[in-house]
Design a protein around this motif. Structure first.
Motif, PDB file in Angstrom:
ATOM      1  N   ASP A 120       0.897  -1.258  -0.069  1.00 53.18           N
ATOM      2  CA  ASP A 120       0.036   0.039   0.005  1.00 53.18           C
ATOM      3  C   ASP A 120       0.835   1.282   0.009  1.00 53.18           C
ATOM      4  O   ASP A 120       1.355   1.572   0.980  1.00 53.18           O
ATOM      5  N   LEU A 121       0.877   1.943  -1.001  1.00 53.95           N
ATOM      6  CA  LEU A 121       1.849   3.400  -1.368  1.00 53.95           C
ATOM      7  C   LEU A 121       0.913   4.476  -1.188  1.00 53.95           C
ATOM      8  O   LEU A 121       1.575   5.465  -1.298  1.00 53.95           O
ATOM      9  N   ASP A 122      -0.245   4.252  -0.815  1.00 54.41           N
ATOM     10  CA  ASP A 122      -0.993   5.408  -0.545  1.00 54.41           C
ATOM     11  C   ASP A 122      -0.851   6.172   0.749  1.00 54.41           C
ATOM     12  O   ASP A 122      -0.394   5.398   1.753  1.00 54.41           O
ATOM     13  N   ARG A 123      -0.905   7.658   0.763  1.00 50.72           N
ATOM     14  CA  ARG A 123      -0.448   8.228   1.778  1.00 50.72           C
ATOM     15  C   ARG A 123      -1.250   9.630   2.069  1.00 50.72           C
ATOM     16  O   ARG A 123      -1.809   9.796   0.846  1.00 50.72           O
ATOM     17  N   LYS A 124      -1.718   9.986   3.131  1.00 51.04           N
ATOM     18  CA  LYS A 124      -2.170  11.123   3.405  1.00 51.04           C
ATOM     19  C   LYS A 124      -1.430  12.327   2.715  1.00 51.04           C
ATOM     20  O   LYS A 124      -0.020  12.450   2.799  1.00 51.04           O
ATOM     21  N   PRO A 125      -2.281  13.271   1.983  1.00 51.51           N
ATOM     22  CA  PRO A 125      -1.615  14.353   1.459  1.00 51.51           C
ATOM     23  C   PRO A 125      -0.995  15.272   2.734  1.00 51.51           C
ATOM     24  O   PRO A 125      -1.618  15.445   3.674  1.00 51.51           O
ATOM     25  N   ASP A 126       0.047  15.938   2.664  1.00 48.44           N
ATOM     26  CA  ASP A 126       0.692  16.860   3.445  1.00 48.44           C
ATOM     27  C   ASP A 126       0.442  18.392   2.762  1.00 48.44           C
ATOM     28  O   ASP A 126       1.016  18.667   1.699  1.00 48.44           O
TER      29      ASP A 126
END
Length: 104
Positions: free
Chosen positions: A91-97
């Motif tokens: 899972d390479l999804d991450r929350k936007p910063d």
């Protein structure tokens, strides 16, 4: 820096490593048992012919280690294609910063 070759192995230290020894071809042939023993106990032994490095005698384990290194994939794509983890889902999804508030 001039290069001097001694009859028999020289203890000269240089870019080949601290345990590199040099043998003239005729001496290496005459003292092959000693050359063999030193390759096993001290590491690679360089054999010269007409004052030029010609061959290196090294332990079989070291040779196999070097061969294994040369059998590595040639490209990153090939490396990942041959990886035992190639089917694993990551899972390479991450929350936007959006940054942070900074007081100046």
């Amino acid at each position: 820096m001039p290069r001097f070759l001694l009859k028999g192995p020289s203890a000269r230290r240089d870019a080949k490593g601290p345990s590199a020894r040099r043998w003239q071809l005729q001496t290496a042939k005459a003292q092959f048992s000693e050359l063999f023993r030193r390759a096993r106990s001290e590491g690679p032994q360089w054999v010269t012919r007409q004052d030029k490095e010609a061959v290196v005698v090294l332990p079989a384990e070291e040779f196999e280690r070097l061969r294994a290194r040369s059998r590595q994939p040639q490209s990153l794509v090939e490396f990942f294609a041959k990886s035992p983890l190639r089917g694993v889902r990551i899972d390479l999804d991450r929350k936007p910063d959006y940054g942070r508030a900074v007081e100046l």
